[in-house]
Design a protein around this motif. Sequence first.
Motif, PDB file in Angstrom:
ATOM      1  N   GLN A   1       0.821  -1.204   0.000  1.00  0.00           N
ATOM      2  CA  GLN A   1       0.000   0.000   0.000  1.00  0.00           C
ATOM      3  C   GLN A   1       0.856   1.256   0.000  1.00  0.00           C
ATOM      4  N   LYS A   2       1.886   1.272   0.869  1.00  0.00           N
ATOM      5  CA  LYS A   2       2.726   2.463   0.942  1.00  0.00           C
ATOM      6  C   LYS A   2       3.418   2.719  -0.389  1.00  0.00           C
ATOM      7  N   GLN A   3       3.864   1.651  -1.050  1.00  0.00           N
ATOM      8  CA  GLN A   3       4.528   1.796  -2.343  1.00  0.00           C
ATOM      9  C   GLN A   3       3.569   2.385  -3.380  1.00  0.00           C
ATOM     10  N   VAL A   4       2.321   1.928  -3.354  1.00  0.00           N
ATOM     11  CA  VAL A   4       1.309   2.452  -4.280  1.00  0.00           C
ATOM     12  C   VAL A   4       1.100   3.942  -4.027  1.00  0.00           C
ATOM     13  N   CYS A   5       0.971   4.317  -2.760  1.00  0.00           N
ATOM     14  CA  CYS A   5       0.769   5.729  -2.418  1.00  0.00           C
ATOM     15  C   CYS A   5       1.964   6.577  -2.836  1.00  0.00           C
ATOM     16  N   ASN A   6       3.161   6.053  -2.623  1.00  0.00           N
ATOM     17  CA  ASN A   6       4.368   6.789  -3.022  1.00  0.00           C
ATOM     18  C   ASN A   6       4.418   6.989  -4.528  1.00  0.00           C
ATOM     19  N   ASP A   7       4.064   5.942  -5.280  1.00  0.00           N
ATOM     20  CA  ASP A   7       4.075   6.041  -6.739  1.00  0.00           C
ATOM     21  C   ASP A   7       3.044   7.070  -7.216  1.00  0.00           C
ATOM     22  N   ILE A   8       1.849   7.014  -6.649  1.00  0.00           N
ATOM     23  CA  ILE A   8       0.811   7.992  -7.004  1.00  0.00           C
ATOM     24  C   ILE A   8       1.305   9.399  -6.688  1.00  0.00           C
ATOM     25  N   GLY A   9       1.895   9.564  -5.511  1.00  0.00           N
ATOM     26  CA  GLY A   9       2.390  10.872  -5.099  1.00  0.00           C
ATOM     27  C   GLY A   9       3.450  11.421  -6.041  1.00  0.00           C
ATOM     28  N   ARG A  10       4.389  10.560  -6.444  1.00  0.00           N
ATOM     29  CA  ARG A  10       5.444  11.000  -7.369  1.00  0.00           C
ATOM     30  C   ARG A  10       4.843  11.457  -8.689  1.00  0.00           C
ATOM     31  N   ARG A  11       3.910  10.673  -9.210  1.00  0.00           N
ATOM     32  CA  ARG A  11       3.316  11.014 -10.501  1.00  0.00           C
ATOM     33  C   ARG A  11       2.463  12.284 -10.413  1.00  0.00           C
ATOM     34  N   LEU A  12       1.757  12.450  -9.315  1.00  0.00           N
ATOM     35  CA  LEU A  12       0.945  13.658  -9.162  1.00  0.00           C
ATOM     36  C   LEU A  12       1.829  14.893  -8.968  1.00  0.00           C
ATOM     37  N   THR A  13       3.022  14.709  -8.419  1.00  0.00           N
ATOM     38  CA  THR A  13       3.965  15.819  -8.317  1.00  0.00           C
ATOM     39  C   THR A  13       4.412  16.266  -9.708  1.00  0.00           C
ATOM     40  N   VAL A  14       4.603  15.307 -10.608  1.00  0.00           N
ATOM     41  CA  VAL A  14       4.939  15.647 -11.997  1.00  0.00           C
ATOM     42  C   VAL A  14       3.807  16.465 -12.620  1.00  0.00           C
ATOM     43  N   LEU A  15       2.563  16.030 -12.381  1.00  0.00           N
ATOM     44  CA  LEU A  15       1.399  16.771 -12.872  1.00  0.00           C
ATOM     45  C   LEU A  15       1.377  18.178 -12.276  1.00  0.00           C
ATOM     46  N   GLU A  16       1.561  18.267 -10.969  1.00  0.00           N
ATOM     47  CA  GLU A  16       1.530  19.560 -10.287  1.00  0.00           C
ATOM     48  C   GLU A  16       2.586  20.511 -10.842  1.00  0.00           C
ATOM     49  N   ASP A  17       3.793  20.000 -11.042  1.00  0.00           N
ATOM     50  CA  ASP A  17       4.871  20.829 -11.578  1.00  0.00           C
ATOM     51  C   ASP A  17       4.561  21.301 -13.001  1.00  0.00           C
ATOM     52  N   ALA A  18       4.068  20.399 -13.833  1.00  0.00           N
ATOM     53  CA  ALA A  18       3.726  20.766 -15.208  1.00  0.00           C
ATOM     54  C   ALA A  18       2.628  21.830 -15.218  1.00  0.00           C
ATOM     55  N   TRP A  19       1.642  21.676 -14.347  1.00  0.00           N
ATOM     56  CA  TRP A  19       0.543  22.645 -14.259  1.00  0.00           C
ATOM     57  C   TRP A  19       1.086  24.009 -13.826  1.00  0.00           C
ATOM     58  N   ALA A  20       1.903  24.008 -12.756  1.00  0.00           N
ATOM     59  CA  ALA A  20       2.425  25.259 -12.208  1.00  0.00           C
ATOM     60  C   ALA A  20       3.327  25.985 -13.204  1.00  0.00           C
ATOM     61  N   GLN A  21       4.037  25.225 -14.023  1.00  0.00           N
ATOM     62  CA  GLN A  21       4.952  25.819 -14.989  1.00  0.00           C
ATOM     63  C   GLN A  21       4.277  26.167 -16.318  1.00  0.00           C
ATOM     64  N   GLY A  22       2.970  25.979 -16.396  1.00  0.00           N
ATOM     65  CA  GLY A  22       2.229  26.323 -17.600  1.00  0.00           C
ATOM     66  C   GLY A  22       2.502  25.404 -18.775  1.00  0.00           C
TER      67      GLY A  22
END
Length: 105
Positions: A1-22
């Motif tokens: 479970q923790k590994q799944v959450c970590n993977d989701i978190g990493r990928r959503l950080t990529v999304l967040e960064d792309a969004w913030a950087q336009g």
Amino acid sequence: QKQVCNDIGRRLTVLEDAWAQGKLSAPVRKRMSLLVQELQQQHWDAADEIHRSLMVDHVNEVSQWMVGVKRLIAETRDLPTAGTDGSAGTETRDLPTGETDGSAG
């Protein structure tokens, strides 16, 4: 479970960064906003459909982080449901103790 959450978190950080950087196109931003609304309303099938349409129409733009969104949809769909209080916009990770989702591991 923790590994799944970590993977989701990493990928959503990529999304967040792309969004913030336009770096995301207007259609992708619009569909992701709709997807979040569907998740907040627990409309899992609608969120999944938006996810699929993004993968088909914008695969090059979303491929780095969309797997995380797909897993997020699947994991939140499987969470036990508690009474809704009408609030939206924040994630709630605290669940009543002793409650199970009925899944067989």
